[in-house]
Motif scaffolding. Structure first.
Motif, PDB file in Angstrom:
ATOM      1  N   ALA A   1      35.538  -6.312 -33.672  1.00  0.00           N
ATOM      2  CA  ALA A   1      36.174  -7.068 -34.574  1.00  0.00           C
ATOM      3  C   ALA A   1      37.203  -5.870 -35.810  1.00  0.00           C
ATOM      4  N   ALA A   2      37.786  -6.093 -36.914  1.00  0.00           N
ATOM      5  CA  ALA A   2      38.438  -5.311 -37.999  1.00  0.00           C
ATOM      6  C   ALA A   2      37.424  -4.491 -38.146  1.00  0.00           C
ATOM      7  N   PRO A   3      37.888  -3.186 -38.820  1.00  0.00           N
ATOM      8  CA  PRO A   3      36.913  -1.958 -39.916  1.00  0.00           C
ATOM      9  C   PRO A   3      36.386  -2.431 -40.396  1.00  0.00           C
ATOM     10  N   ALA A   4      36.867  -3.715 -41.216  1.00  0.00           N
ATOM     11  CA  ALA A   4      36.306  -3.471 -42.461  1.00  0.00           C
ATOM     12  C   ALA A   4      35.509  -4.674 -41.815  1.00  0.00           C
ATOM     13  N   GLU A   5      35.523  -5.333 -41.715  1.00  0.00           N
ATOM     14  CA  GLU A   5      34.335  -6.236 -40.881  1.00  0.00           C
ATOM     15  C   GLU A   5      33.227  -5.928 -40.496  1.00  0.00           C
ATOM     16  N   ALA A   6      33.824  -4.717 -39.437  1.00  0.00           N
ATOM     17  CA  ALA A   6      32.617  -4.173 -39.299  1.00  0.00           C
ATOM     18  C   ALA A   6      31.634  -3.170 -39.434  1.00  0.00           C
ATOM     19  N   PHE A   7      32.586  -2.492 -40.590  1.00  0.00           N
ATOM     20  CA  PHE A   7      31.845  -2.227 -41.959  1.00  0.00           C
ATOM     21  C   PHE A   7      31.098  -2.511 -42.781  1.00  0.00           C
ATOM     22  N   ARG A   8      31.179  -4.047 -42.786  1.00  0.00           N
ATOM     23  CA  ARG A   8      29.880  -4.675 -43.672  1.00  0.00           C
ATOM     24  C   ARG A   8      29.633  -5.245 -42.735  1.00  0.00           C
TER      25      ARG A   8
ATOM     26  N   GLU B   1      39.663   4.523 -45.673  1.00  0.00           N
ATOM     27  CA  GLU B   1      41.517   3.812 -45.810  1.00  0.00           C
ATOM     28  C   GLU B   1      41.431   3.272 -44.650  1.00  0.00           C
ATOM     29  N   HIS B   2      40.786   4.397 -43.907  1.00  0.00           N
ATOM     30  CA  HIS B   2      40.494   4.021 -42.337  1.00  0.00           C
ATOM     31  C   HIS B   2      39.666   2.791 -41.965  1.00  0.00           C
ATOM     32  N   LEU B   3      38.907   2.287 -43.142  1.00  0.00           N
ATOM     33  CA  LEU B   3      38.198   1.211 -42.536  1.00  0.00           C
ATOM     34  C   LEU B   3      38.922  -0.264 -43.520  1.00  0.00           C
ATOM     35  N   GLY B   4      39.943   0.144 -43.608  1.00  0.00           N
ATOM     36  CA  GLY B   4      40.724  -0.938 -43.948  1.00  0.00           C
ATOM     37  C   GLY B   4      39.993  -1.202 -45.763  1.00  0.00           C
TER      38      GLY B   4
ATOM     39  N   ALA C   1      31.186  13.048 -37.756  1.00  0.00           N
ATOM     40  CA  ALA C   1      32.779  12.983 -37.724  1.00  0.00           C
ATOM     41  C   ALA C   1      32.979  13.830 -36.472  1.00  0.00           C
ATOM     42  N   THR C   2      32.410  14.820 -35.610  1.00  0.00           N
ATOM     43  CA  THR C   2      32.625  15.564 -34.285  1.00  0.00           C
ATOM     44  C   THR C   2      31.774  15.549 -33.597  1.00  0.00           C
ATOM     45  N   GLU C   3      31.443  13.961 -33.242  1.00  0.00           N
ATOM     46  CA  GLU C   3      30.524  13.671 -32.460  1.00  0.00           C
ATOM     47  C   GLU C   3      32.186  12.490 -32.325  1.00  0.00           C
ATOM     48  N   ALA C   4      32.221  12.071 -33.330  1.00  0.00           N
ATOM     49  CA  ALA C   4      32.950  10.884 -33.159  1.00  0.00           C
ATOM     50  C   ALA C   4      34.594  10.863 -32.674  1.00  0.00           C
ATOM     51  N   ALA C   5      34.810  12.128 -32.776  1.00  0.00           N
ATOM     52  CA  ALA C   5      36.139  12.722 -32.687  1.00  0.00           C
ATOM     53  C   ALA C   5      36.143  13.203 -30.882  1.00  0.00           C
ATOM     54  N   ARG C   6      34.738  13.411 -29.987  1.00  0.00           N
ATOM     55  CA  ARG C   6      34.767  13.865 -28.971  1.00  0.00           C
ATOM     56  C   ARG C   6      34.559  12.853 -28.229  1.00  0.00           C
ATOM     57  N   ARG C   7      33.819  11.686 -28.884  1.00  0.00           N
ATOM     58  CA  ARG C   7      33.471  11.010 -27.567  1.00  0.00           C
ATOM     59  C   ARG C   7      35.012   9.506 -28.162  1.00  0.00           C
TER      60      ARG C   7
ATOM     61  N   ARG D   1      35.123   5.291 -28.745  1.00  0.00           N
ATOM     62  CA  ARG D   1      36.235   5.148 -29.867  1.00  0.00           C
ATOM     63  C   ARG D   1      36.757   3.853 -30.005  1.00  0.00           C
ATOM     64  N   ALA D   2      37.188   3.823 -29.463  1.00  0.00           N
ATOM     65  CA  ALA D   2      37.640   2.199 -28.901  1.00  0.00           C
ATOM     66  C   ALA D   2      36.907   0.655 -29.214  1.00  0.00           C
ATOM     67  N   ALA D   3      35.944   0.718 -28.816  1.00  0.00           N
ATOM     68  CA  ALA D   3      35.043   0.100 -28.677  1.00  0.00           C
ATOM     69  C   ALA D   3      34.464  -0.350 -30.207  1.00  0.00           C
ATOM     70  N   ASP D   4      34.404   0.568 -31.479  1.00  0.00           N
ATOM     71  CA  ASP D   4      33.276   1.237 -31.872  1.00  0.00           C
ATOM     72  C   ASP D   4      34.538   1.554 -33.846  1.00  0.00           C
ATOM     73  N   PRO D   5      35.036   0.658 -33.908  1.00  0.00           N
ATOM     74  CA  PRO D   5      36.432   0.896 -34.839  1.00  0.00           C
ATOM     75  C   PRO D   5      35.502   1.939 -35.880  1.00  0.00           C
ATOM     76  N   LEU D   6      34.363   1.591 -36.300  1.00  0.00           N
ATOM     77  CA  LEU D   6      33.830   2.787 -37.593  1.00  0.00           C
ATOM     78  C   LEU D   6      33.595   3.984 -36.698  1.00  0.00           C
ATOM     79  N   ARG D   7      33.040   4.757 -35.795  1.00  0.00           N
ATOM     80  CA  ARG D   7      33.130   6.229 -34.719  1.00  0.00           C
ATOM     81  C   ARG D   7      34.891   6.207 -34.968  1.00  0.00           C
ATOM     82  N   ALA D   8      36.083   5.264 -34.851  1.00  0.00           N
ATOM     83  CA  ALA D   8      37.281   5.727 -34.455  1.00  0.00           C
ATOM     84  C   ALA D   8      37.604   6.453 -36.211  1.00  0.00           C
ATOM     85  N   ALA D   9      37.061   5.286 -36.989  1.00  0.00           N
ATOM     86  CA  ALA D   9      37.396   5.826 -38.765  1.00  0.00           C
ATOM     87  C   ALA D   9      37.062   7.185 -38.765  1.00  0.00           C
ATOM     88  N   ARG D  10      35.844   7.453 -38.359  1.00  0.00           N
ATOM     89  CA  ARG D  10      34.859   8.691 -38.734  1.00  0.00           C
ATOM     90  C   ARG D  10      36.023   9.885 -38.320  1.00  0.00           C
ATOM     91  N   ALA D  11      36.485   9.883 -37.110  1.00  0.00           N
ATOM     92  CA  ALA D  11      37.220  10.704 -36.268  1.00  0.00           C
ATOM     93  C   ALA D  11      38.418  11.194 -37.276  1.00  0.00           C
TER      94      ALA D  11
END
Length: 385
Positions: A77-84, A319-322, A353-359, A363-373
């Motif tokens: 899902a797109a980040p905005a839809e994943a967030f919603r 912004e990262h979540l759209g 945020a730090t966990e998202a940056a490391r993992r 991140r590729a499968a979870d747009p919310l983690r990518a946004a936090r990173a």
């Protein structure tokens, strides 16, 4: 309102409606049965052992988490839809878990076997004792946790002291936004003068931590506002604890202090995500339509003293979540007759945020983690155009 089937009032801090039906239950109730009942909007009013109720809540939480992570349709899902979707799932889970309930007596006592004394925590959260009420066990545990936070406080390096959050008031556990306010250069409030002896506004003060930082930096008077009356009490309490009560003063529940007074500095750390909050505590994170953000910007030019600045402290997570673009933000500045005179940035240090940056594999499968990173928190220095 009356709790269906019992002569007791239903109470929910986040506005969860009362269940359609209620049954009495104790330690003989299985987790599977409790989950089925909760899914059917039937509340369980617990009569058994307190620790048994906590274990049942843990079991219900696990079952709700498994249901939330069932495989969905293929594709990311797109980040905005994943967030919603995440917000919708959390709302469903919160409503389901609210169906495990307990009764508080008129003096806030909890009369379950092996139950702790919850009266002080409930007085601080709910106010003076009154009629008996039924609350979700999950909410009561939040009340007890808030009492511990209030007792211990949160260490704020920029103050060299602890700030004590009250129930329902967002805790300053993310230090980067406090550090930004601590190191940004104070503006000149008027030709030939500085803000040292002037006035600042802290809009949406929460615990009052930013007001305390400004007062410690020498600002003579900081007027604080917050839509949550609990926050104004909390900010006043913290100002007293820090010896700053003569400088930090509550100024009402409107966004700006009443009366039209101007200030050499107006600081606002609005909720960072334009989404609907589901509780008083979430109002520190979510702001439907960005109402507070736009209210701050639209009123700023007319409330600044000559040479003054407005400091907008804002994460770019939206912004990262759209949910909002950088162009949208700059357009809002221009529409309010403001210009950017400077900006300070900080990377978040909180655990997610730090966990998202490391993992990176997640991140590729979870747009919310990518946004936090990728998140950056900024302090925008604004002045009339």
């Amino acid at each position: 309102m009356p709790f269906t089937g019992l002569a007791t009032r239903w109470h929910s801090e986040n506005g969860t409606p009362p269940p359609g039906r209620v049954i009495l239950a104790d330690d003989r109730l299985s987790a599977d049965t409790a989950y089925r009942l909760a899914s059917e909007d039937v509340a369980v009013l617990w009569q058994g052992d307190y620790h048994g109720a906590r274990q049942l809540l843990t079991a219900l939480t696990r079952r709700a988490a498994r249901a939330a992570h069932r495989p969905r349709a293929a594709g990311v899902a797109a980040p905005a839809e994943a967030f919603r979707e995440q917000r919708r799932e959390r709302a469903r889970t919160a409503r389901l878990l609210s169906r495990l309930t307990v009764r508080l007596e008129a003096d806030h006592a909890l009369l379950l076997r092996r139950a702790p004394d919850v009266r002080r925590a409930c007085r601080e959260a709910y106010g003076p004792a009154g009629a008996p009420r039924v609350v979700a066990l999950r909410e009561l545990l939040g009340v007890l946790g808030a009492r511990q936070w209030r007792e211990r406080g949160v260490h704020v390096p920029a103050l060299g002291a602890r700030v004590h959050p009250h129930y329902g008031v967002f805790s300053p556990v993310r230090g980067e936004y406090v550090d930004l306010v601590a190191r940004a250069p104070l503006p000149v409030a008027a030709p030939g003068g500085t803000l040292d002896a002037g006035t600042a506004f802290d809009l949406g003060t929460g615990t009052g931590v930013l007001a305390a930082v400004l007062a410690r930096r020498g600002v003579g008077r900081v007027l604080v506002t917050d839509a949550n009356p609990r926050a104004l009490v909390c900010a006043r309490d913290n100002a007293h604890r820090l010896g700053l009560a003569d400088r930090v003063r509550p100024a009402g529940t409107g966004l700006y202090p009443p009366g039209g007074e101007r200030a050499g500095l107006v600081v606002c750390n609005p909720p960072w995500l334009p989404a609907e909050p589901t509780s008083a505590l979430e109002q520190g994170v979510y702001d439907s339509g960005g109402r507070m953000l736009h209210g701050f910007l639209d009123g700023l030019a007319t409330r600044l003293a000559p040479g003054g600045e407005g400091w907008l402290v804002l994460s770019d997570l939206a912004e990262h979540l759209g949910l909002r673009s950088r162009a949208d933000l700059h357009a809002a500045f221009a529409a309010a007759g403001l210009r950017v005179v400077g900006r300070l940035d900080a990377r978040p240090r909180h655990r997610r945020a730090t966990e998202a940056a490391r993992r990176t594999e997640v991140r590729a499968a979870d747009p919310l983690r990518a946004a936090r990173a990728a998140e950056v928190t900024s302090l925008w220095r604004l002045a009339p155009a």
